[in-house]
Scaffold this motif. Structure first.
Motif, mmCIF file in Angstrom:
data_model
loop_
_atom_site.group_PDB
_atom_site.id
_atom_site.type_symbol
_atom_site.label_atom_id
_atom_site.label_comp_id
_atom_site.label_asym_id
_atom_site.label_seq_id
_atom_site.Cartn_x
_atom_site.Cartn_y
_atom_site.Cartn_z
ATOM 1 N N ALA A 16 -13.215 -5.089 3.897
ATOM 2 C CA ALA A 16 -14.231 -5.017 2.855
ATOM 3 C C ALA A 16 -14.699 -6.324 2.139
ATOM 4 O O ALA A 16 -13.603 -7.129 1.824
ATOM 5 N N ALA A 17 -15.806 -6.353 2.153
ATOM 6 C CA ALA A 17 -16.250 -7.616 1.217
ATOM 7 C C ALA A 17 -17.125 -7.104 0.065
ATOM 8 O O ALA A 17 -18.249 -6.565 0.254
ATOM 9 N N LEU A 18 -16.396 -7.204 -1.239
ATOM 10 C CA LEU A 18 -16.969 -6.593 -2.408
ATOM 11 C C LEU A 18 -17.289 -7.479 -3.395
ATOM 12 O O LEU A 18 -16.454 -8.430 -3.730
ATOM 13 N N PRO A 19 -18.615 -7.304 -4.003
ATOM 14 C CA PRO A 19 -18.609 -8.248 -5.042
ATOM 15 C C PRO A 19 -18.200 -7.619 -6.275
ATOM 16 O O PRO A 19 -18.297 -6.505 -6.662
ATOM 17 N N THR A 246 2.705 3.617 2.284
ATOM 18 C CA THR A 246 3.727 4.382 3.284
ATOM 19 C C THR A 246 4.759 3.222 3.469
ATOM 20 O O THR A 246 6.076 3.509 3.991
ATOM 21 N N ASN A 247 4.456 1.956 3.369
ATOM 22 C CA ASN A 247 5.322 0.698 3.854
ATOM 23 C C ASN A 247 4.736 -0.468 3.113
ATOM 24 O O ASN A 247 4.231 -1.239 3.633
ATOM 25 N N PRO A 248 5.126 -0.501 1.913
ATOM 26 C CA PRO A 248 4.464 -1.501 0.893
ATOM 27 C C PRO A 248 4.619 -2.886 1.323
ATOM 28 O O PRO A 248 4.216 -3.551 0.566
ATOM 29 N N LYS A 249 5.439 -3.248 1.903
ATOM 30 C CA LYS A 249 5.588 -4.726 2.546
ATOM 31 C C LYS A 249 4.544 -5.064 3.371
ATOM 32 O O LYS A 249 4.516 -6.226 3.676
ATOM 33 N N GLU A 250 3.916 -4.037 3.922
ATOM 34 C CA GLU A 250 2.910 -4.209 4.811
ATOM 35 C C GLU A 250 1.435 -4.192 4.243
ATOM 36 O O GLU A 250 1.385 -3.310 3.446
ATOM 37 N N ILE A 251 0.424 -4.730 4.910
ATOM 38 C CA ILE A 251 -0.757 -4.472 4.153
ATOM 39 C C ILE A 251 -1.587 -3.565 5.280
ATOM 40 O O ILE A 251 -1.365 -3.791 6.418
ATOM 41 N N LEU A 252 -2.549 -2.849 4.669
ATOM 42 C CA LEU A 252 -3.336 -1.833 5.317
ATOM 43 C C LEU A 252 -4.783 -2.621 5.932
ATOM 44 O O LEU A 252 -5.302 -2.219 6.799
ATOM 45 N N GLY A 253 -4.883 -3.461 5.112
ATOM 46 C CA GLY A 253 -6.155 -4.251 5.461
ATOM 47 C C GLY A 253 -6.403 -5.270 4.264
ATOM 48 O O GLY A 253 -5.553 -5.398 3.170
ATOM 49 N N ARG A 254 -7.600 -5.706 4.112
ATOM 50 C CA ARG A 254 -8.041 -6.816 3.161
ATOM 51 C C ARG A 254 -9.450 -6.347 2.134
ATOM 52 O O ARG A 254 -10.299 -5.780 3.085
ATOM 53 N N VAL A 255 -9.423 -6.439 0.995
ATOM 54 C CA VAL A 255 -10.873 -6.899 0.473
ATOM 55 C C VAL A 255 -10.900 -8.242 0.269
ATOM 56 O O VAL A 255 -10.085 -8.933 -0.273
ATOM 57 N N THR A 256 -12.337 -8.282 0.354
ATOM 58 C CA THR A 256 -12.686 -10.058 0.082
ATOM 59 C C THR A 256 -13.601 -9.979 -1.208
ATOM 60 O O THR A 256 -14.619 -9.386 -1.022
ATOM 61 N N VAL A 257 -13.209 -10.525 -2.459
ATOM 62 C CA VAL A 257 -13.861 -10.543 -3.584
ATOM 63 C C VAL A 257 -14.378 -11.858 -3.851
ATOM 64 O O VAL A 257 -13.692 -12.924 -3.646
ATOM 65 N N ASP A 258 -15.641 -11.980 -4.454
ATOM 66 C CA ASP A 258 -16.259 -13.387 -4.656
ATOM 67 C C ASP A 258 -16.314 -13.423 -6.281
ATOM 68 O O ASP A 258 -17.167 -13.997 -6.860
#
Ligand code: ADP
Ligand code: MG
Length: 364
Positions: A16-19, A246-258
């Motif tokens: 995601a790219a979120l403002p 389910t595996n908090p050491k790993e990331i599911l994805g990223r949000v990009t915020v400005d």
């Protein structure tokens, strides 16, 4: 349990790219785009509030970047020294010690600001968020010691000690008594700002960085991130990982915020299990029991304090009630709920996104 019935569900990835701060941050990014190349980056990590703080400052020179991270450090130390309830010397601990005995406790403008915001979220959410939930959190064993399922009778009797209306602010704000002071109406009541103070501290820290001359920066208070200014390496925004619950050491994805803030509340932060059932530290004050069905909520919002309070509130409300709540009370925020999956992996159907930036979140 490894086996699942039927067709395997697609595994999920998020992008995601979120403002967070919309126009103002975008403008700042443009103005600074040319200069971004020559910025110096300084990073530092240190332990506080039972977590690891990571701070990054971008500035025209190393001395300024270093000073900015130093200013962030001081801001977080200040917030902790006022609002921690683990430390018996803080003004919040003194307020709790005086609960029910009628004494008014003078508070700093910082604590008052956070308490006012906590009361406002409690009122808006009709008590799904409640900064006086402490006695229940304690009864379930989340203030140290072993987790336990309290008997129904005990939960019933504790209900009388929980209720944000018992937090009295002087100067006529909610009650008589001296301005700038507060008290708790009932003996045994507790004010716990654990679900909102980290967000406030993260904002305090990035504001201190900006005042110290940083052009951009990030403060991560263990799942509570505030950013401002241009992203490092000329990127479109600051990439912030969303954990896999389910595996908090790993990331599911990223949000990009400005600009703005990203807060996450997860059932893996503190929990215990009895007969295969997970009980987490996020309590629904209306039932007196840990909220169920949700593994994690991530909120992107302009203010860190609001993002923090919202992540807890929306965890308790769940995605259905939560979507309507968001639309009414935080129309500029975005929330990503992850339901507790039936199997071992998060599937597409377990992820619910709503709010201002919902259309910008891709689930693969
Ligand atoms: P984290 O997951 O990083 O610990 P949260 O922002 O989700 O942080 O806040 C969790 C803390 O908030 C708990 O440890 C508890 O003290 C408090 N809390 C639990 N349930 C509620 C609630 N319904 N409203 C307000 N505070 C709560
Ligand atoms: Mg929170």
């Amino acid at each position: 349990m490894a086996g699942r019935m039927g067709a395997p569900r697609p595994r999920c990835r998020l992008a995601a790219a979120l403002p967070g701060q919309l126009a103002v941050a975008a403008l700042l990014t443009m103005v600074n785009a040319a200069a971004a190349q020559e910025l110096v980056r300084f990073d530092r990590a240190w332990p506080v509030m039972g977590t690891l703080v990571q701070a990054t400052a971008l500035a025209p020179d190393t001395a300024t970047a270093r000073a900015a991270v130093g200013a962030a450090h001081d801001a977080i130390t200040l917030a902790d020294s006022l609002m921690s309830t683990w430390n018996p010397g803080t003004e919040l601990s003194r307020l709790n010690d005086a609960a029910g005995d009628g004494r008014w406790i003078a508070l700093s403008p910082e604590s008052l600001e956070v308490i006012r915001a906590a009361i406002a979220w409690a009122e808006r959410s009709d008590g799904a968020f409640d900064p006086t939930v402490g006695p229940l959190v304690r009864a379930w064993g989340f203030h140290g010691g072993a987790g336990r399922v309290p008997p129904e009778l005990e939960l019933d009797s504790l209900a009388a000690l929980v209720g944000w209306r018992g937090v009295e602010l002087g100067g006529g704000e909610t009650s008589g008594g001296p301005a700038g002071a507060a008290r708790l109406a009932g003996a045994g009541m507790e004010l716990d700002l654990g679900a909102i103070a980290k967000g406030y501290a993260a904002d305090l820290a990035v504001n201190a960085m900006a005042r110290a001359g940083a052009v951009g920066g990030m403060v991560d208070l263990g799942g509570q991130v505030s950013v401002f200014g241009p992203a490092p390496d000329g990127g479109a925004g600051w990439p912030i990982g969303v954990r896999d619950p389910t595996n908090p050491k790993e990331i599911l994805g990223r949000v990009t915020v400005d600009g703005g803030s990203v807060a996450t509340s997860g059932d893996y932060e503190r929990f215990f299990e009895v007969d295969g059932r997970r009980y987490s530290h996020l309590i629904d004050p209306r039932s007196g029991r840990p909220a169920e069905g949700i593994a994690q909520v991530t909120v992107v919002a302009p203010s860190g304090m609001d993002a923090d309070a919202l992540s807890t509130t929306l965890f308790v409300l769940g995605p259905e009630e939560g979507a309507a709540f968001l639309e009414r009370w935080a129309p500029d925020a975005t929330a990503i709920w992850i339901r507790t999956p039936e199997g071992d992996e998060i599937g597409e159907g377990d992820v619910v996104v709503s709010g201002a930036g919902a259309g910008m979140v891709d689930i693969e």
